[in-house]
Design a protein around this motif. Structure first.
Motif, short mmCIF file in Angstrom:
data_model
loop_
_atom_site.label_atom_id
_atom_site.label_comp_id
_atom_site.label_asym_id
_atom_site.label_seq_id
_atom_site.Cartn_x
_atom_site.Cartn_y
_atom_site.Cartn_z
N LEU A 198 -1.62 -6.10 -6.43
CA LEU A 198 -2.47 -5.31 -5.53
C LEU A 198 -3.44 -4.50 -6.39
CD1 LEU A 198 -3.15 -4.42 -2.65
CD2 LEU A 198 -1.47 -2.60 -2.90
N LYS A 199 -4.73 -4.76 -6.23
CA LYS A 199 -5.75 -4.03 -6.98
C LYS A 199 -6.25 -2.87 -6.12
CE LYS A 199 -7.16 -7.89 -9.80
NZ LYS A 199 -8.25 -8.69 -10.33
N THR A 200 -6.44 -1.73 -6.78
CA THR A 200 -6.86 -0.53 -6.06
C THR A 200 -8.00 0.16 -6.79
OG1 THR A 200 -5.32 0.88 -7.27
CG2 THR A 200 -4.52 -0.08 -5.23
N ARG A 201 -8.65 1.02 -6.06
CA ARG A 201 -9.67 1.92 -6.61
C ARG A 201 -9.44 3.26 -5.93
NH1 ARG A 201 -14.59 1.69 -9.13
NH2 ARG A 201 -14.63 -0.57 -9.15
N TYR A 245 1.48 -4.36 -10.19
CA TYR A 245 2.32 -5.54 -10.12
C TYR A 245 3.61 -5.14 -9.44
CZ TYR A 245 -1.07 -7.35 -13.39
OH TYR A 245 -2.24 -7.75 -13.97
N LEU A 246 3.87 -5.75 -8.28
CA LEU A 246 5.03 -5.39 -7.47
C LEU A 246 6.04 -6.52 -7.48
CD1 LEU A 246 2.18 -4.47 -5.89
CD2 LEU A 246 3.86 -3.16 -4.68
N ASN A 247 7.31 -6.17 -7.26
CA ASN A 247 8.34 -7.22 -7.24
C ASN A 247 8.19 -8.08 -5.99
OD1 ASN A 247 9.37 -5.47 -5.29
ND2 ASN A 247 11.45 -5.57 -6.08
N LYS A 248 8.91 -9.18 -5.98
CA LYS A 248 8.80 -10.17 -4.90
C LYS A 248 9.18 -9.59 -3.54
CE LYS A 248 10.42 -14.83 -3.84
NZ LYS A 248 11.28 -15.92 -4.28
N ASP A 249 10.17 -8.68 -3.51
CA ASP A 249 10.65 -8.12 -2.26
C ASP A 249 9.85 -6.92 -1.78
OD1 ASP A 249 12.72 -10.01 -2.28
OD2 ASP A 249 13.95 -8.71 -3.55
N LEU A 250 8.84 -6.53 -2.55
CA LEU A 250 8.01 -5.36 -2.24
C LEU A 250 8.85 -4.09 -2.10
CD1 LEU A 250 5.41 -6.96 0.18
CD2 LEU A 250 4.98 -6.12 -2.12
N THR A 251 9.75 -3.88 -3.05
CA THR A 251 10.58 -2.68 -3.04
C THR A 251 10.27 -1.76 -4.20
OG1 THR A 251 12.33 -3.85 -4.21
CG2 THR A 251 12.48 -3.77 -1.79
N LEU A 252 9.61 -2.26 -5.26
CA LEU A 252 9.24 -1.40 -6.37
C LEU A 252 8.06 -1.95 -7.14
CD1 LEU A 252 10.47 -2.54 -9.38
CD2 LEU A 252 12.55 -2.10 -8.16
N ILE A 253 7.43 -1.06 -7.90
CA ILE A 253 6.30 -1.44 -8.72
C ILE A 253 6.82 -1.76 -10.11
CG2 ILE A 253 4.18 -0.60 -9.79
CD1 ILE A 253 3.73 1.08 -7.25
N ASP A 254 6.58 -2.98 -10.57
CA ASP A 254 7.03 -3.40 -11.89
C ASP A 254 6.17 -2.78 -12.98
OD1 ASP A 254 9.11 -4.97 -10.89
OD2 ASP A 254 7.84 -6.75 -10.74
N SER A 267 -8.45 8.24 0.48
CA SER A 267 -9.59 7.78 -0.32
C SER A 267 -9.23 6.61 -1.24
CB SER A 267 -10.15 8.94 -1.13
OG SER A 267 -9.13 9.48 -1.94
N ILE A 268 -8.01 6.13 -1.17
CA ILE A 268 -7.60 4.98 -1.97
C ILE A 268 -8.11 3.71 -1.29
CG2 ILE A 268 -5.66 3.69 -2.93
CD1 ILE A 268 -4.03 6.30 -2.76
N LYS A 269 -8.78 2.87 -2.06
CA LYS A 269 -9.29 1.59 -1.55
C LYS A 269 -8.39 0.48 -2.07
CE LYS A 269 -13.02 3.54 0.09
NZ LYS A 269 -12.72 4.38 1.19
N PHE A 270 -7.90 -0.36 -1.15
CA PHE A 270 -7.00 -1.45 -1.51
C PHE A 270 -7.69 -2.79 -1.31
CE2 PHE A 270 -4.16 1.96 -0.10
CZ PHE A 270 -3.29 2.03 -1.18
N ASN A 271 -7.51 -3.68 -2.28
CA ASN A 271 -7.92 -5.08 -2.10
C ASN A 271 -6.79 -5.79 -1.37
OD1 ASN A 271 -10.16 -4.47 -3.58
ND2 ASN A 271 -9.71 -5.82 -5.28
N GLU A 282 0.83 -1.20 0.00
CA GLU A 282 0.00 0.00 0.00
C GLU A 282 0.86 1.26 0.00
OE1 GLU A 282 -2.79 -0.27 3.26
OE2 GLU A 282 -3.81 -2.00 2.36
N GLY A 283 1.95 1.24 0.77
CA GLY A 283 2.85 2.39 0.80
C GLY A 283 3.48 2.65 -0.56
N LEU A 284 3.91 1.60 -1.24
CA LEU A 284 4.48 1.75 -2.58
C LEU A 284 3.47 2.34 -3.55
CD1 LEU A 284 6.49 -1.56 -3.09
CD2 LEU A 284 7.42 0.75 -3.10
N VAL A 285 2.24 1.84 -3.50
CA VAL A 285 1.20 2.31 -4.41
C VAL A 285 0.84 3.77 -4.10
CG1 VAL A 285 -1.23 2.01 -5.06
CG2 VAL A 285 0.30 0.03 -4.93
N GLU A 286 0.72 4.10 -2.83
CA GLU A 286 0.43 5.50 -2.46
C GLU A 286 1.51 6.44 -2.99
OE1 GLU A 286 -0.03 5.47 1.80
OE2 GLU A 286 -2.10 4.78 1.67
N GLN A 287 2.76 6.06 -2.82
CA GLN A 287 3.88 6.87 -3.30
C GLN A 287 3.84 6.99 -4.82
OE1 GLN A 287 5.78 8.40 -1.02
NE2 GLN A 287 6.61 9.56 -2.72
#
Length: 168
Positions: A135-138, A156-165, A49-53, A30-35
């Protein structure tokens, strides 16, 4: 009785640790997506207001495995061999040739059935290696008219959750 309590305690701790780990992965994603949204999207409203699945593991596909390719090749080869036998039957003149063709066809159908069963078993039980996360968002985005519209996006995030692919 004491052993039973210890077992319950251990199971409870294990469940707690797994739950905390899952929450940590969710929060990281969620932090990666928000950023990402703050940096890439100018017209978003605030991040609350971001909704995360729930986050889901992205796994490798069975189609890329050597075993799947080998099993599929075996099934395809047996089908081709069966067509060759069928084509030869029309040209056969003796009963011995026809009987041999029937035996070959029967043997081939058994082999094809076994190979197909192995292929189906492999596909239905394949778990795959984890390759990343989804991670799906609205979230709302401001339109040119000044109103807000809801956007759905899959990250789509990498395995280590360090960046968004990628984001789609």
């Amino acid at each position: 009785m004491a052993l039973k309590r210890v077992c319950y305690f251990v199971v409870f701790q294990l469940i707690f640790v797994l739950n905390v780990q899952a929450q940590t992965e969710q929060k990281k994603a969620e932090g990666l997506v928000e950023q990402y949204l703050l940096n890439k999207t100018k017209n978003t409203s605030n991040h609350t207001s971001i909704k995360f699945n729930p986050i889901k593991a992205l796994r490798s596909a069975f189609e890329s495995t050597t075993l799947y390719k080998n099993l599929l090749h075996k099934v395809d080869s047996l089908k081709i061999e069966g067509k060759r036998i069928d084509a030869r039957i029309a040209k056969m003149k003796t009963t011995a040739e026809l009987n041999q063709a029937k035996k070959d066809s029967y043997r081939l159908s058994k082999e094809l059935s076994v190979a197909s069963d192995h292929l189906i078993d492999f596909i239905s039980t394949y778990k795959g290696q984890q390759t990343g996360w989804i991670l799906k968002t609205r979230y709302p985005i401001k339109t040119k008219r000044g109103t807000y519209s809801s956007i759905q996006k899959t990250f789509y995030l990498n395995k280590d959750l360090t960046l968004i692919d990628s984001a789609k």
